[in-house]
Structure formats: C-alpha cells, structure tokens
Design a protein around this motif. Structure first.
Motif, PDB file in Angstrom:
ATOM      1  N   UNK A  14       0.855  -1.176   0.000  1.00  0.00           N
ATOM      2  CA  UNK A  14       0.000   0.000   0.000  1.00  0.00           C
ATOM      3  C   UNK A  14       0.897   1.233   0.000  1.00  0.00           C
ATOM      4  N   UNK A  15       0.426   2.276  -0.587  1.00  0.00           N
ATOM      5  CA  UNK A  15       1.181   3.537  -0.566  1.00  0.00           C
ATOM      6  C   UNK A  15       1.501   3.896   0.883  1.00  0.00           C
ATOM      7  N   UNK A  16       2.773   4.206   1.158  1.00  0.00           N
ATOM      8  CA  UNK A  16       3.192   4.546   2.510  1.00  0.00           C
ATOM      9  C   UNK A  16       3.652   3.378   3.361  1.00  0.00           C
ATOM     10  N   UNK A  17       3.452   2.155   2.862  1.00  0.00           N
ATOM     11  CA  UNK A  17       3.823   0.954   3.621  1.00  0.00           C
ATOM     12  C   UNK A  17       5.265   0.574   3.307  1.00  0.00           C
ATOM     13  N   UNK A  18       6.171   0.826   4.208  1.00  0.00           N
ATOM     14  CA  UNK A  18       7.600   0.566   3.985  1.00  0.00           C
ATOM     15  C   UNK A  18       7.893  -0.926   3.974  1.00  0.00           C
ATOM     16  N   UNK A  19       8.920  -1.313   3.224  1.00  0.00           N
ATOM     17  CA  UNK A  19       9.301  -2.723   3.143  1.00  0.00           C
ATOM     18  C   UNK A  19      10.741  -2.837   2.663  1.00  0.00           C
ATOM     19  N   UNK A  61      13.339   7.717  -1.774  1.00  0.00           N
ATOM     20  CA  UNK A  61      12.735   6.786  -0.813  1.00  0.00           C
ATOM     21  C   UNK A  61      13.465   5.443  -0.752  1.00  0.00           C
ATOM     22  N   UNK A  62      14.546   5.311  -1.479  1.00  0.00           N
ATOM     23  CA  UNK A  62      15.288   4.054  -1.536  1.00  0.00           C
ATOM     24  C   UNK A  62      16.594   4.145  -0.760  1.00  0.00           C
ATOM     25  N   UNK A  69      27.143 -11.106   2.893  1.00  0.00           N
ATOM     26  CA  UNK A  69      26.426 -12.152   2.170  1.00  0.00           C
ATOM     27  C   UNK A  69      25.142 -11.671   1.513  1.00  0.00           C
ATOM     28  N   UNK A  70      24.700 -10.449   1.825  1.00  0.00           N
ATOM     29  CA  UNK A  70      23.450 -10.001   1.246  1.00  0.00           C
ATOM     30  C   UNK A  70      23.363  -8.474   1.201  1.00  0.00           C
ATOM     31  N   UNK A  71      22.412  -8.045   0.412  1.00  0.00           N
ATOM     32  CA  UNK A  71      22.115  -6.619   0.333  1.00  0.00           C
ATOM     33  C   UNK A  71      20.613  -6.446   0.489  1.00  0.00           C
ATOM     34  N   UNK A  72      20.229  -5.317   1.054  1.00  0.00           N
ATOM     35  CA  UNK A  72      18.819  -4.993   1.198  1.00  0.00           C
ATOM     36  C   UNK A  72      18.536  -3.676   0.489  1.00  0.00           C
ATOM     37  N   UNK A  73      17.384  -3.642  -0.139  1.00  0.00           N
ATOM     38  CA  UNK A  73      16.889  -2.387  -0.700  1.00  0.00           C
ATOM     39  C   UNK A  73      15.637  -2.028   0.094  1.00  0.00           C
ATOM     40  N   UNK A  74      15.748  -0.973   0.898  1.00  0.00           N
ATOM     41  CA  UNK A  74      14.635  -0.534   1.730  1.00  0.00           C
ATOM     42  C   UNK A  74      13.854   0.534   0.971  1.00  0.00           C
ATOM     43  N   UNK A  75      12.544   0.353   0.928  1.00  0.00           N
ATOM     44  CA  UNK A  75      11.685   1.352   0.314  1.00  0.00           C
ATOM     45  C   UNK A  75      10.850   1.981   1.429  1.00  0.00           C
ATOM     46  N   UNK A  76      11.076   3.246   1.671  1.00  0.00           N
ATOM     47  CA  UNK A  76      10.408   3.948   2.768  1.00  0.00           C
ATOM     48  C   UNK A  76       9.241   4.763   2.221  1.00  0.00           C
ATOM     49  N   UNK A  77       8.059   4.558   2.837  1.00  0.00           N
ATOM     50  CA  UNK A  77       6.847   5.286   2.435  1.00  0.00           C
ATOM     51  C   UNK A  77       6.692   5.323   0.924  1.00  0.00           C
ATOM     52  N   UNK A 109       4.731  -3.720  -6.636  1.00  0.00           N
ATOM     53  CA  UNK A 109       3.538  -2.970  -7.032  1.00  0.00           C
ATOM     54  C   UNK A 109       3.078  -2.170  -5.818  1.00  0.00           C
ATOM     55  N   UNK A 110       2.967  -0.869  -5.988  1.00  0.00           N
ATOM     56  CA  UNK A 110       2.507   0.014  -4.916  1.00  0.00           C
ATOM     57  C   UNK A 110       1.140   0.569  -5.310  1.00  0.00           C
TER      58      UNK A 110
END
Lengths: 112, 114
Positions: A14-19, A61-62, A69-77, A109-110
């Motif tokens: 959902x729009x605004x839902x960080x992940x 927002x990224x 061993x890993x990378x994360x891509x955080x998407x905020x709001x 998909x946002x």
C-alpha cells in the motif's frame, strides 16, 4: 559458482507501507553489488553501487545496504511511481567490468 | 536511454533464419555488451566488447556471434535462430575506466522465433 538470489519474487504494498527487498549472493570476491530499477518495456536503470560491507547509499525513498552475504533495498513510504522490478547484480573481483551476475528480480507494485 | 539505440525493437522470425540485432551508442564508451532477459533467469551476458574488433564470450554465448567494426556499433547475430533464442535482448555500455563503473542499458529488442 557465483549466484544471486532475490526475494521475494513479488511484493504488493500500500502507498506509505515501507518494506525491504533482499539480495543474497555468493561470489568469489566481490568487486561491486549493483541495484537497478526496470520499468515494463524498458531497459534497467542504474540506482546504486555498493562496494564493501557496511556501506549504505540513499536516493529519495530508496536505501541500499550491504553485508558480506546479502544486500537490502529498503523502500520507505513508497508511492505508486515506485512500482517497478528491482534487479540486483554482483561483479566478481576477477571479472571484467560489465560482466555482472544478475538476480531474477523483485516485482514491486505500490497501490494508492 | 543514455544515447543507446537498439534496432529493431521487435522482430518475429522463423527457426533456422539468420537474425542480426544492432546496438548503436553516441557516448563513445569503450565497453559494449549484449544481455538476454528471460523470466526466472534474470539478465544473462551473451558477449561483450572492450574495443573495436575486441570481443569475448559471456555466460550464454552458444549460437551467437558478435562484431564491432566501429566504436559506436555492436552487432549480435544469431546464425540460425532457434525457439530457445526467443527472448528480450538488451545492449549495454560502460565507460571502461574502472572508476565508478556502471552499465547503461538500451530499451531492448523483443525477438520471437517461431
């Protein structure tokens, strides 16, 4: 053998839902880890390069982070315009520039 | 798309037919690459070039050949197309200086082999 695994395969927000998106890798010496964004019908567009564990990069927002061993891509709001497939790729230290090993991508998909 | 033009954008051909895809860049970058993208596999490197007439194989080079006679042009040829070569083909370029390298991609060619 070098491998890149991205998870999840698809993510609906959902729009605004960080992940966060995950990119786990095995490579014989990491020269760089790359994040790209790909819109339907277009070529990948460069976002970030990370070179060493502990490094972080941000763009709007990224935010991309890197461990051994890993990378994360955080998407905020996130906003609907953040909808795209996000690709992770690694380059081994023994390879020529541009010889990247790509993951299969995470489709985001946002919704408003 | 960073001065990269791929042609054609779409092509449908028959099995056994030769096919040539063209990549043209206006950036004067040293390195050029051909990748293919298939569902579940991500992007895979076919061939790349590090200068005029200097090319090398990538991960999935069988059935493909390349040529680079000018800095700005990189051609990918399928000598005898097969259905397994149905894919989206992307050309990419990079400066080749080794400092803050990144790939810039074209818009792709959708190839269908029937």
């Amino acid at each position: 053998e070098d491998q890149v695994t991205q998870s999840p395969e698809a993510l609906r927000l959902q729009e605004g839902e960080s992940s966060s998106l995950n990119c786990s890798y095995t490579v014989s010496g990491l020269r760089g880890l790359f994040w790209y964004r790909q819109d339907p019908g277009k070529g990948p567009e460069f976002l970030f390069t990370l070179y060493s564990a502990g490094e972080e990069k941000e763009k709007e927002r990224l935010k991309a982070t890197l461990t051994k061993k890993e990378s994360f891509l955080h998407i905020t709001a996130p906003k609907p315009e953040d909808s795209a497939t996000y690709l992770c790729a690694v380059q081994a230290s023994g390879d020529s520039w541009g010889k990247l090993q790509f993951g299969a991508g995470t489709q985001v998909v946002v919704t408003p | 798309d960073a001065g990269i033009t791929q042609s054609p954008r779409h092509k449908v051909t028959e099995t056994g037919t030769p096919v040539t895809l063209r990549c043209h860049q206006t950036e004067n970058h040293r390195y050029m690459y051909w990748y293919r993208q298939d569902p579940g596999h991500g992007l895979r490197l076919i061939h790349y070039s590090y200068g005029v007439k200097d090319t090398d194989k990538g991960e999935v080079s069988d059935g493909y050949s390349v040529s680079r006679s000018k800095t700005e042009d990189f051609l990918l040829t399928l000598e005898s197309a097969t259905s397994s070569q149905t894919s989206v083909y992307f050309c990419a370029i990079s400066e080749g200086t080794g400092v803050n390298e990144k790939l810039f991609f074209g818009s792709g060619t959708q190839l269908s082999v029937l």
